[in-house]
Design a protein around this motif. Structure first.
Motif, PDB file in Angstrom:
ATOM      1  N   MET A   1       0.829  -1.190   0.000  1.00  0.00           N
ATOM      2  CA  MET A   1       0.000   0.000   0.000  1.00  0.00           C
ATOM      3  C   MET A   1       0.880   1.262   0.000  1.00  0.00           C
ATOM      4  O   MET A   1       0.571   2.211  -0.704  1.00  0.00           O
ATOM      5  N   VAL A   2       1.939   1.241   0.840  1.00  0.00           N
ATOM      6  CA  VAL A   2       2.839   2.401   0.894  1.00  0.00           C
ATOM      7  C   VAL A   2       3.571   2.548  -0.435  1.00  0.00           C
ATOM      8  O   VAL A   2       3.746   3.649  -0.945  1.00  0.00           O
ATOM      9  N   ASN A   7       4.466   5.482  -5.626  1.00  0.00           N
ATOM     10  CA  ASN A   7       4.474   5.493  -7.091  1.00  0.00           C
ATOM     11  C   ASN A   7       3.521   6.545  -7.623  1.00  0.00           C
ATOM     12  O   ASN A   7       3.822   7.230  -8.612  1.00  0.00           O
ATOM     13  N   LEU A   8       2.382   6.710  -6.983  1.00  0.00           N
ATOM     14  CA  LEU A   8       1.427   7.727  -7.416  1.00  0.00           C
ATOM     15  C   LEU A   8       1.999   9.129  -7.244  1.00  0.00           C
ATOM     16  O   LEU A   8       1.888   9.975  -8.125  1.00  0.00           O
ATOM     17  N   LEU A   9       2.602   9.367  -6.093  1.00  0.00           N
ATOM     18  CA  LEU A   9       3.169  10.699  -5.829  1.00  0.00           C
ATOM     19  C   LEU A   9       4.320  11.002  -6.771  1.00  0.00           C
ATOM     20  O   LEU A   9       4.433  12.100  -7.295  1.00  0.00           O
TER      21      LEU A   9
END
Length: 91
Positions: A1-2, A7-9
């Motif tokens: 999850m982290v 990756n999104l940020l």
């Protein structure tokens, strides 16, 4: 999850353009001798002002008071202490 959040940020960070700036030239530094010489400005002499004289006044006379004189008191004499012979000093 982290890891997914990271990756999104990181994928949404825009890349900033790089600017080509010219190199700045190094300023000339004063030599040690120039730093040691104190810069003292020249002082011009100012004319001395003339001072006016202070007037002299006569000394005032103090009034005399009638003060009675008291008799001088004599202290009683203290009898002298007897002198003891000097003892020999130990060696």
């Amino acid at each position: 999850m982290v890891a997914g959040a990271r990756n999104l940020l990181e994928s949404n960070i825009p890349q900033l353009p790089k600017f080509d700036l010219p190199r700045l030239s190094k300023p000339e530094l004063p030599t040690i001798l120039e730093l040691l010489k104190p810069k003292i400005p020249k002082v011009t002499e100012l004319p001395k002002p003339e001072l006016s004289k202070v007037p002299e006044f006569p000394k005032p006379e103090l009034p005399k008071f009638n003060v009675p004189e008291f008799p001088k008191l004599e202290l009683p004499k203290v009898p002298e202490l007897p002198k003891f012979p000097e003892l020999p000093k130990p060696d």
